[in-house]
Scaffold this active site. Sequence first.
Site, short mmCIF file in Angstrom:
data_model
loop_
_atom_site.label_atom_id
_atom_site.label_comp_id
_atom_site.label_asym_id
_atom_site.label_seq_id
_atom_site.Cartn_x
_atom_site.Cartn_y
_atom_site.Cartn_z
CB CYS A 49 -5.10 -1.44 -1.77
SG CYS A 49 -6.42 -0.80 -0.73
CD GLU A 60 -1.60 4.65 4.77
OE1 GLU A 60 -1.00 5.72 5.38
OE2 GLU A 60 -2.23 4.01 5.17
CB CYS A 70 -8.52 -4.61 -3.69
SG CYS A 70 -7.45 -3.50 -3.24
CD GLU A 119 -5.13 -6.10 -1.02
OE1 GLU A 119 -4.75 -4.96 -1.28
OE2 GLU A 119 -5.73 -6.54 -0.31
CB CYS A 173 -10.82 -3.03 0.56
SG CYS A 173 -10.12 -2.17 -0.91
CG ASN A 214 -0.38 -0.13 2.46
OD1 ASN A 214 0.63 -0.83 2.64
ND2 ASN A 214 -0.99 0.34 3.50
#
Length: 136
Positions: free
Chosen positions: A57, A48, A94, A59, A91, A46
Amino acid sequence: MDDSRVQEAFTAAVKARENAYAPYSGFKVGAALAVRGLSKLYPGCNVENASYGGTLCAERTAMFSAVAENGKVPFEFCVVVTDTEFATPPCALCLQVFSEFCPPDFPIYLGTVKEGIQKKLLLKELLPIPFNTIPE
Ligand code: THU
C-alpha cells in the site's frame, strides 16, 4: 504543524499517486509522510504484483521509505490521496503499521485529487486497539 505543510504534503501525495503501479485493481493511492524535525516529506504509492499478496500500500511504502532512510523516527502526520468521490481511509494493515511508529493521536489527513484534503482523523479513531497493546 501549519496548514501550508499539510498542503505541501497533499501536493506530494498527488504526485506520488501518479506513480502508483496498480494494473490489477486500477485503484491508485498516493501518500506523503512528514517526519518531525525534517523538512523532507516521504512519498508513497501503492505497488501491485501479479502475485496479489506481494502488493504494498501507499502508506506503508511511505513509512518504510522513511524508516529505511532514518531508522525509527517520530512520524508527524500522513496525507493519503485517492481519486474517488469521498476520501479513503488507510487499510487496517497500514493502520497497524502506523501504530508501531506513531502515537495514538497521530493525524491522518484524507484527501481526493479533485477536492483536496477532506478530513483529519487520528490514528486512535481509526484503530482504537492495535495488536500488541493492552486494552483498557
Ligand atoms: N491500497 C493502498 O495503497 N492503501 C490502502 O490503505 C488500501 C489499499 C491499495 C492496495 C491495492 O493496490 C489497491 O489499493 C486496491 O486495494
